[in-house]
Each structure stands twice: as C-alpha cells, then as structure tokens.
Design a protein around this motif. Structure first.
Motif, mmCIF file in Angstrom:
data_model
loop_
_atom_site.group_PDB
_atom_site.id
_atom_site.type_symbol
_atom_site.label_atom_id
_atom_site.label_comp_id
_atom_site.label_asym_id
_atom_site.label_seq_id
_atom_site.Cartn_x
_atom_site.Cartn_y
_atom_site.Cartn_z
ATOM 1 N N ASP A 75 0.845 -1.258 0.079
ATOM 2 C CA ASP A 75 0.129 0.012 -0.082
ATOM 3 C C ASP A 75 1.001 1.400 0.016
ATOM 4 O OD1 ASP A 75 -2.477 -1.468 0.126
ATOM 5 O OD2 ASP A 75 -2.188 -1.418 2.353
ATOM 6 N N GLN A 125 2.499 4.074 1.245
ATOM 7 C CA GLN A 125 2.921 4.444 2.643
ATOM 8 C C GLN A 125 4.494 5.037 2.660
ATOM 9 O OE1 GLN A 125 4.179 1.825 5.766
ATOM 10 N NE2 GLN A 125 2.210 2.550 7.066
ATOM 11 N N GLU A 176 -3.982 10.998 8.217
ATOM 12 C CA GLU A 176 -3.737 10.830 6.906
ATOM 13 C C GLU A 176 -4.099 11.967 6.086
ATOM 14 O OE1 GLU A 176 -6.493 7.448 6.027
ATOM 15 O OE2 GLU A 176 -5.217 5.946 6.759
ATOM 16 N N ASN A 181 -8.166 3.939 16.647
ATOM 17 C CA ASN A 181 -8.695 2.592 16.422
ATOM 18 C C ASN A 181 -10.000 2.517 17.269
ATOM 19 O OD1 ASN A 181 -7.948 2.272 19.038
ATOM 20 N ND2 ASN A 181 -6.077 0.933 18.330
ATOM 21 N N LYS A 211 -6.467 14.052 3.916
ATOM 22 C CA LYS A 211 -7.877 13.904 3.724
ATOM 23 C C LYS A 211 -8.231 13.883 2.533
ATOM 24 C CE LYS A 211 -11.465 16.358 6.235
ATOM 25 N NZ LYS A 211 -11.817 17.659 6.866
ATOM 26 N N ASN A 212 -9.264 13.038 2.005
ATOM 27 C CA ASN A 212 -9.924 12.943 0.697
ATOM 28 C C ASN A 212 -8.934 12.171 -0.417
ATOM 29 O OD1 ASN A 212 -11.990 14.550 1.397
ATOM 30 N ND2 ASN A 212 -10.731 16.427 0.904
ATOM 31 N N VAL A 213 -8.186 11.148 0.356
ATOM 32 C CA VAL A 213 -7.498 10.247 -0.396
ATOM 33 C C VAL A 213 -8.507 8.759 -0.401
ATOM 34 C CG1 VAL A 213 -5.413 8.838 -0.670
ATOM 35 C CG2 VAL A 213 -5.313 11.097 -0.080
ATOM 36 N N PRO A 214 -8.444 8.279 -1.643
ATOM 37 C CA PRO A 214 -9.505 7.087 -1.616
ATOM 38 C C PRO A 214 -8.858 6.014 -1.102
ATOM 39 C CG PRO A 214 -9.411 8.414 -3.780
ATOM 40 C CD PRO A 214 -8.430 8.877 -2.933
ATOM 41 N N ARG A 215 -9.393 5.064 -0.179
ATOM 42 C CA ARG A 215 -9.119 4.092 0.195
ATOM 43 C C ARG A 215 -8.352 3.153 -0.614
ATOM 44 N NH1 ARG A 215 -7.577 4.273 5.322
ATOM 45 N NH2 ARG A 215 -9.109 5.473 6.454
ATOM 46 N N ASN A 216 -8.991 2.968 -1.730
ATOM 47 C CA ASN A 216 -8.317 2.025 -2.873
ATOM 48 C C ASN A 216 -6.941 2.734 -3.580
ATOM 49 O OD1 ASN A 216 -9.475 4.162 -4.116
ATOM 50 N ND2 ASN A 216 -10.783 2.750 -5.726
ATOM 51 N N ARG A 271 -6.386 9.626 12.912
ATOM 52 C CA ARG A 271 -6.761 8.431 12.755
ATOM 53 C C ARG A 271 -6.967 7.704 14.096
ATOM 54 N NH1 ARG A 271 -2.790 5.494 10.266
ATOM 55 N NH2 ARG A 271 -4.032 3.736 10.532
#
Length: 133
Positions: free
Chosen positions: A57, A59, A126, A117, A128-133, A115
């Motif tokens: 991913d 990172q 993170e 848990n 903002k507005n970065v798609p999870r996929n 973020r």
C-alpha cells in the motif's frame, strides 16, 4: 497522481526528528569512569526511505538506523552511544516527527485527518480525501 513534494516534506520531517535526537545524545563513559556520560550532540545514522508498506500500500516512511557511535569533540574520538538517552525519548521523537510532517504537509495545502482505532488509540493522521483504494 504522485506529488514529489510529499517525499520532500517527509524527508524534512525525518531530518527534524533526527536533529531532536542529536540534541540530547551522550557518549558512554569508560569502564573506569562509568559516570562520565558527556553530551556530544551528534549521532551516526543511516536512513532508508520507502514508499510502500509491506502489503505494498502507498506509505511513505523512513527507517533510521542509529549506529552505536557518537563523536566526542573534546577528545576527538568516537565513543559508544549512551543509548538510554535515545530509547527513553522514542515516543517524544515520534511526536516531533509527526508534528513536523503535519506542518510540512499543511504548508503544501493538504488537509489532514486524525486516525483512531476502536480502543481510542491514536494512529497518527492521513491526508484527507485520499480514496482508500
């Protein structure tokens, strides 16, 4: 689309955190003078920047490997690092890094979101507005 400024921001944050580590670095005393832990203000470190997690991913992160060395200017010699001065401040240094990175990213115009848990543990932030996929 990749923004190369993010890599620069992250490198600046790492440098800022390592400079903070150096501020309180001390060398270990000799066997005869175990209490002679003189502040040296320097470290020997290698850094390795990565752009993905182990799961591949995106990172950006940097591994910093501190060598067990600090240069003592007073004696012009390399001595073993007094590591408790580094280890005891790990959580603080992590926050120094995170804050420096957040400042750099916000200066570039990015919005951030914290973020957490399910147990309320702070997981950092993170962009903002970065798609999870």
């Amino acid at each position: 689309m990749e923004d190369p400024r993010i890599f620069e921001a992250q490198a600046k944050a790492v440098a800022h955190a390592l400079a903070e580590v150096e501020k309180d670095c001390r060398r270990r005393g000799s066997a005869r003078r175990s209490k002679a832990r003189r502040q040296t203000g320097n470290i020997a470190v290698a850094t390795y920047q990565h752009d993905t997690s182990r799961q591949l991913d995106p990172q950006i992160h940097t591994h910093a490997v501190l060598f067990n060395l600090s240069h003592d200017k007073e004696t012009d010699s390399w001595k073993a690092l007094h590591s408790p001065s580094v280890y005891q401040r790990r959580a603080y240094i992590t926050e120094v890094y995170r804050n420096a990175l957040a400042r750099e990213l916000m200066a570039l115009g990015y919005e951030l979101e914290n973020r957490w848990n399910d147990r309320g543990t702070d997981l950092g932030f993170e962009i903002k507005n970065v798609p999870r996929n």
